[in-house]
Design a protein around this motif. Structure first.
Motif, mmCIF file in Angstrom:
data_model
loop_
_atom_site.group_PDB
_atom_site.id
_atom_site.type_symbol
_atom_site.label_atom_id
_atom_site.label_comp_id
_atom_site.label_asym_id
_atom_site.label_seq_id
_atom_site.Cartn_x
_atom_site.Cartn_y
_atom_site.Cartn_z
ATOM 1 N N THR A 6 78.826 40.028 -10.772
ATOM 2 C CA THR A 6 78.413 38.628 -10.896
ATOM 3 C C THR A 6 78.434 37.913 -9.556
ATOM 4 N N ALA A 7 79.477 38.161 -8.735
ATOM 5 C CA ALA A 7 79.566 37.503 -7.426
ATOM 6 C C ALA A 7 78.348 37.858 -6.569
ATOM 7 N N ARG A 8 77.983 39.124 -6.584
ATOM 8 C CA ARG A 8 76.814 39.551 -5.806
ATOM 9 C C ARG A 8 75.530 38.975 -6.408
ATOM 10 N N LYS A 9 75.443 38.924 -7.725
ATOM 11 C CA LYS A 9 74.246 38.402 -8.391
ATOM 12 C C LYS A 9 73.995 36.956 -8.006
ATOM 13 N N ILE A 10 75.044 36.139 -7.991
ATOM 14 C CA ILE A 10 74.902 34.734 -7.603
ATOM 15 C C ILE A 10 74.376 34.648 -6.176
ATOM 16 N N CYS A 11 74.950 35.468 -5.288
ATOM 17 C CA CYS A 11 74.536 35.461 -3.884
ATOM 18 C C CYS A 11 73.074 35.868 -3.735
ATOM 19 N N VAL A 12 72.656 36.887 -4.465
ATOM 20 C CA VAL A 12 71.265 37.361 -4.390
ATOM 21 C C VAL A 12 70.293 36.293 -4.885
ATOM 22 N N LEU A 13 70.604 35.660 -5.999
ATOM 23 C CA LEU A 13 69.722 34.624 -6.551
ATOM 24 C C LEU A 13 69.586 33.442 -5.591
ATOM 25 N N LEU A 14 70.703 33.039 -4.978
ATOM 26 C CA LEU A 14 70.643 31.940 -4.014
ATOM 27 C C LEU A 14 69.850 32.351 -2.777
ATOM 28 N N ARG A 15 70.006 33.609 -2.363
ATOM 29 C CA ARG A 15 69.250 34.088 -1.200
ATOM 30 C C ARG A 15 67.753 34.059 -1.474
ATOM 31 N N TRP A 16 67.353 34.494 -2.661
ATOM 32 C CA TRP A 16 65.943 34.413 -3.032
ATOM 33 C C TRP A 16 65.450 32.966 -2.961
ATOM 34 N N HIS A 17 66.274 32.073 -3.463
ATOM 35 C CA HIS A 17 65.910 30.652 -3.487
ATOM 36 C C HIS A 17 65.744 30.119 -2.064
ATOM 37 N N VAL A 18 66.690 30.452 -1.174
ATOM 38 C CA VAL A 18 66.618 29.981 0.208
ATOM 39 C C VAL A 18 65.381 30.539 0.896
ATOM 40 N N ARG A 19 65.132 31.838 0.729
ATOM 41 C CA ARG A 19 63.988 32.448 1.393
ATOM 42 C C ARG A 19 62.672 31.843 0.902
ATOM 43 N N GLU A 20 62.552 31.655 -0.403
ATOM 44 C CA GLU A 20 61.318 31.088 -0.939
ATOM 45 C C GLU A 20 61.142 29.637 -0.503
ATOM 46 N N SER A 21 62.252 28.914 -0.320
ATOM 47 C CA SER A 21 62.154 27.530 0.147
ATOM 48 C C SER A 21 61.658 27.463 1.590
ATOM 49 N N LYS A 22 61.804 28.584 2.317
ATOM 50 C CA LYS A 22 61.320 28.677 3.693
ATOM 51 C C LYS A 22 59.944 29.336 3.775
ATOM 52 N N GLY A 23 59.304 29.532 2.614
ATOM 53 C CA GLY A 23 57.976 30.117 2.585
ATOM 54 C C GLY A 23 57.945 31.617 2.773
ATOM 55 N N ARG A 24 59.072 32.281 2.512
ATOM 56 C CA ARG A 24 59.144 33.727 2.664
ATOM 57 C C ARG A 24 59.207 34.415 1.308
ATOM 58 N N LEU A 25 58.911 35.707 1.295
ATOM 59 C CA LEU A 25 59.059 36.489 0.074
ATOM 60 C C LEU A 25 60.532 36.570 -0.300
ATOM 61 N N ALA A 26 60.798 36.756 -1.569
ATOM 62 C CA ALA A 26 62.187 36.795 -2.039
ATOM 63 C C ALA A 26 62.986 37.888 -1.338
ATOM 64 N N ASP A 27 62.377 39.058 -1.163
ATOM 65 C CA ASP A 27 63.069 40.166 -0.503
ATOM 66 C C ASP A 27 62.472 40.396 0.884
ATOM 67 N N PRO A 28 63.318 40.638 1.884
ATOM 68 C CA PRO A 28 62.818 40.824 3.247
ATOM 69 C C PRO A 28 62.259 42.220 3.476
ATOM 70 N N SER A 29 61.443 42.358 4.498
ATOM 71 C CA SER A 29 60.960 43.677 4.908
ATOM 72 C C SER A 29 61.746 44.184 6.111
ATOM 73 N N LEU A 30 62.492 43.285 6.768
ATOM 74 C CA LEU A 30 63.270 43.647 7.948
ATOM 75 C C LEU A 30 64.695 43.138 7.787
ATOM 76 N N VAL A 31 65.664 43.977 8.120
ATOM 77 C CA VAL A 31 67.058 43.556 8.178
ATOM 78 C C VAL A 31 67.660 44.015 9.496
ATOM 79 N N VAL A 32 68.671 43.315 9.926
ATOM 80 C CA VAL A 32 69.401 43.671 11.139
ATOM 81 C C VAL A 32 70.744 44.262 10.722
ATOM 82 N N LEU A 33 71.099 45.412 11.282
ATOM 83 C CA LEU A 33 72.356 46.075 10.964
ATOM 84 C C LEU A 33 73.386 45.831 12.064
ATOM 85 N N ASP A 34 74.604 45.558 11.670
ATOM 86 C CA ASP A 34 75.655 45.380 12.660
ATOM 87 C C ASP A 34 77.009 45.576 11.977
ATOM 88 N N THR A 35 78.041 45.845 12.776
ATOM 89 C CA THR A 35 79.383 46.042 12.236
ATOM 90 C C THR A 35 80.379 45.149 12.965
#
Length: 271
Positions: A84-113
């Motif tokens: 559930t914690a991850r689900k809430i985060c994913v749904l909000l992320r989709w909302h933020v991205r779409e509010s910025k005119g982007r697709l819900a899921d990204p095509s590029l991610v940056v990896l770091d540790t």
């Protein structure tokens, strides 16, 4: 919500409206046979989780006008284990991205540790020593999009090689390109190729002195900086790596819900 003086970490009405549907659906599916809904207001449980994440206090030190630590931990653990914690985060992320005119899921991610010290009570079986950074504790690996939003998080012993963390991150996403720092090696590139992901190792210019932001990769560094505003993440206090991952999702939930509600963003220094 009972009448009390609010804490800075409390959800506003607008923020709660974004999260409530998920929590309400979860609660509706777990109603007792007697029809009892439970003794605690779910908004206050979430406020308690966010308060602890922001301040870094122990369960038993939660403010007395919030639900007790035992109840807060119960729901935090349930929402960690059932996703559930991850689900809430994913749904909000989709909302933020779409509010910025982007697709819900990204095509590029940056990896770091990032390697962080573990608290004294954390089991030695889930920790180790990062030989390069000389940090005893755990390694937190993130995949973030170009907005700095967390796509995936993996928490491992700090002694784990970045390759293992990178491979685990790639297995959790569906992207086509992934810039990564030079701590990741060929095995990550090869694993990405098998998944159809172009992993690009961004090399540091040897002529540079001191800290110099690297193209694209600086986004992940910025996200780590934002997470450090949540004191529970400055050191790893969690007994289970899964709890550490859940903490990152709750921190991002606080950040993204605030953005969507147009609330004031947390800053490094107050005015």
């Amino acid at each position: 919500m009972s009448e009390r003086k609010p804490y800075p970490s409390d959800l506003s009405d607008e923020q709660w409206a974004l999260i409530e549907p998920v929590i309400a659906a979860w609660k509706a599916g777990r109603r007792s046979v007697s029809g009892h809904w439970g003794s605690y207001v779910m908004r206050e449980i979430v406020n308690a989780i966010l308060c602890q994440g922001r301040t870094g206090c122990q369960w038993g030190y939660l403010p007395h006008d919030l639900p007790p630590g035992s109840a807060t931990y119960y729901y935090s653990a349930r929402w960690r284990d059932d996703g559930t914690a991850r689900k809430i985060c994913v749904l909000l992320r989709w909302h933020v991205r779409e509010s910025k005119g982007r697709l819900a899921d990204p095509s590029l991610v940056v990896l770091d540790t990032q390697s962080v010290h573990a608290a004294a009570g954390v089991s030695a079986s889930t920790t180790g020593r990062d030989a390069a950074k000389k940090v005893p504790g755990r390694k937190r690996a993130l995949a973030v999009d170009v907005l700095g939003l967390v796509i995936a998080v993996v928490v491992l012993a700090a002694s784990t090689h970045d390759n293992t963390a990178g491979i685990a991150l790639l297995d959790r996403g569906t992207v086509t390109k992934a810039p990564a720092d030079q701590g990741f090696k060929n095995s990550v590139v090869e694993h990405g190729a098998r998944l159809g992901i172009d992993v690009e190792i961004v090399e540091r210019n040897p002529a540079n002195r001191g800290f110099v932001p690297q193209p694209k990769r600086w986004i992940a560094e910025q996200t780590y900086g934002t997470l450090m505003l949540h004191r529970r993440l400055v050191r790893d206090y969690e007994h289970l790596p899964a709890s550490s991952e859940s903490r990152v999702y709750w921190a991002m939930t606080a950040v993204m819900s605030r953005r969507l509600a147009h609330g004031p963003a947390p800053s490094w220094r107050s005015a």
